[in-house]
Design an enzyme around this catalytic site. Structure first.
Site, PDB file in Angstrom:
ATOM      1  N   ARG A 235       7.904  14.960  20.669  1.00 32.46           N
ATOM      2  CA  ARG A 235       9.040  14.340  19.933  1.00 32.46           C
ATOM      3  C   ARG A 235       8.679  14.020  18.476  1.00 32.46           C
ATOM      4  O   ARG A 235       7.644  13.222  18.155  1.00 32.46           O
ATOM      5  CB  ARG A 235       9.541  13.149  20.806  1.00 32.46           C
ATOM      6  CG  ARG A 235      10.296  13.465  22.394  1.00 32.46           C
ATOM      7  CD  ARG A 235      11.478  14.244  22.092  1.00 32.46           C
ATOM      8  NE  ARG A 235      12.382  14.606  23.284  1.00 32.46           N
ATOM      9  CZ  ARG A 235      11.927  15.945  23.897  1.00 32.46           C
ATOM     10  NH1 ARG A 235      11.199  16.731  23.329  1.00 32.46           N
ATOM     11  NH2 ARG A 235      12.637  15.984  24.892  1.00 32.46           N
ATOM     12  N   GLU A 264      16.720  16.092  13.508  1.00 32.42           N
ATOM     13  CA  GLU A 264      16.678  17.506  13.376  1.00 32.42           C
ATOM     14  C   GLU A 264      18.332  18.170  13.218  1.00 32.42           C
ATOM     15  O   GLU A 264      19.163  17.599  14.160  1.00 32.42           O
ATOM     16  CB  GLU A 264      16.104  18.147  14.723  1.00 32.42           C
ATOM     17  CG  GLU A 264      14.625  17.733  14.688  1.00 32.42           C
ATOM     18  CD  GLU A 264      13.927  18.213  15.931  1.00 32.42           C
ATOM     19  OE1 GLU A 264      12.842  18.046  16.304  1.00 32.42           O
ATOM     20  OE2 GLU A 264      15.063  18.513  17.065  1.00 32.42           O
ATOM     21  N   HIS A 283      11.498  23.537  15.554  1.00 29.95           N
ATOM     22  CA  HIS A 283      11.696  23.136  17.360  1.00 29.95           C
ATOM     23  C   HIS A 283      12.157  24.482  18.091  1.00 29.95           C
ATOM     24  O   HIS A 283      13.065  24.823  18.823  1.00 29.95           O
ATOM     25  CB  HIS A 283      13.172  22.441  17.429  1.00 29.95           C
ATOM     26  CG  HIS A 283      12.976  21.442  18.832  1.00 29.95           C
ATOM     27  ND1 HIS A 283      13.362  20.153  18.442  1.00 29.95           N
ATOM     28  CD2 HIS A 283      12.569  21.806  19.513  1.00 29.95           C
ATOM     29  CE1 HIS A 283      13.365  19.960  19.808  1.00 29.95           C
ATOM     30  NE2 HIS A 283      12.597  20.649  20.705  1.00 29.95           N
TER      31      HIS A 283
END
Length: 321
Positions: A235, A264, A283
């Site tokens: 994370r 994000e 990601h």
């Protein structure tokens, strides 16, 4: 059953579908993306809501009179107020262990890119013909064998990463709540402080909690080797991003590799975007076609089990008890 998927595109993208879920004979509505302002309206008649990153707050959950089930299309479920769901008798499920191999694979894609500058040389292949020698290099190249690979968090992904590190001949140490005798062969349990001091590579594989937020910070970075490589596929907020960027600029950290950021998509002002030797991927560790296929299969199994009164992968306790 009236089922709504709030952000389905991130899972199916261009190559998969929700056909298996439709086969459950549900009334299915799929939205590619849903903003916070659209969430309540789109869920107002739903008995089941599936979400990847769309947040379901207590206010939203309490405003949905028909809601009986929330399926999180990910392993982490911090996007749902699970306490509010529990109070309402709503089961919340997640998707465990679907992306283990994919995430572990990206960890080493990043590591090999740093130690062998793979992308650097691939993009400069046109310089090779001008070399006076059979070979050409302009960066240091590093062998992984006998280096120390430290892992924080030894769940499914951490263990998969450990196996790959061992295959490279690396010494593997881990910060974990598990006792030494329960660890796979060849993994040494250490304290967080020892991991900081001894790691040539430090890879983060723990959930985001109040205790782990900013666990990599100015103090942590000051104790690490300047030659260390830090990898974060967990994370974004596990690290203090400004502190990491500063350490990179001051040559107190060899490289930072991350697939996650605190926000994000990131703000253009995020200090990591301009930091040297900072390698960011958007990601994507979880997003191989194989992993997304497993996600859809597990999401379908979760909903089917709920409809049959045998709920599985519940993260907020069995709401009916």
């Amino acid at each position: 059953m009236n089922v709504v998927i709030l952000d389905g595109f991130s899972v199916t993208q261009q190559d998969l579908s929700w056909q298996a879920l439709k086969a459950l004979d549900v009334q299915l509505t799929v939205y590619d993306r849903t903003s916070a302002e659209q969430t309540l309206e789109r869920c107002c008649e739903a008995e089941a809501v599936l979400t990847n990153k769309v947040v379901l707050t207590a206010e939203i959950i309490n405003a949905l009179p028909h809601l009986r089930y929330i399926g999180v299309l990910a392993t982490g479920y911090n996007v749902v107020d699970v306490a509010a769901a529990r109070k309402r008798g709503i089961d919340v499920t997640n998707i465990p262990a679907y992306s283990t191999n994919s995430v572990a694979q990206l960890v080493f894609a990043h590591l090999l890119n740093v130690t062998h500058s793979v992308n650097h040389y691939a993009e400069r292949a046109d310089r090779w013909p001008q070399s006076p020698d059979f070979t050409w290099s302009d960066t240091p190249l590093t062998e992984l064998a006998d280096k120390t690979f430290a892992i924080y968090g030894l769940g499914n992904i951490g263990k998969a990463v450990a196996r790959i590190a061992q295959a490279f001949g690396m010494r593997v140490i881990a910060v974990t709540s598990q006792p030494q005798e329960a660890l796979p062969m060849g993994i040494e349990k250490v304290t967080w402080e020892t991991a900081q001091h001894e790691a040539d590579v430090l890879s983060l594989h723990c959930p985001l909690t109040p205790e782990t937020r900013s666990m990599v910070n100015p103090v942590t970075l000051a104790t690490m080797k300047p030659s260390a490589i830090l990898i974060n596929t967990g994370r974004g907020p596990l690290v203090d991003e400004l502190a990491v960027a500063t350490a990179l600029r001051e040559n107190r950290l060899a490289a930072y590799c991350a697939d996650v950021l605190s926000t994000e998509p990131p703000s253009p002002e995020n200090p990591l975007l301009s930091a040297p030797r900072c390698y960011l991927t958007p990601h994507i560790a979880w997003a191989t076609r194989e992993a997304r296929s497993r996600l859809i299969a597990i999401a379908t199994a979760n909903l089917k089990a709920f409809m049959e009164g045998k709920t599985i992968n519940v993260v907020n306790g069995t709401a009916k008890l």
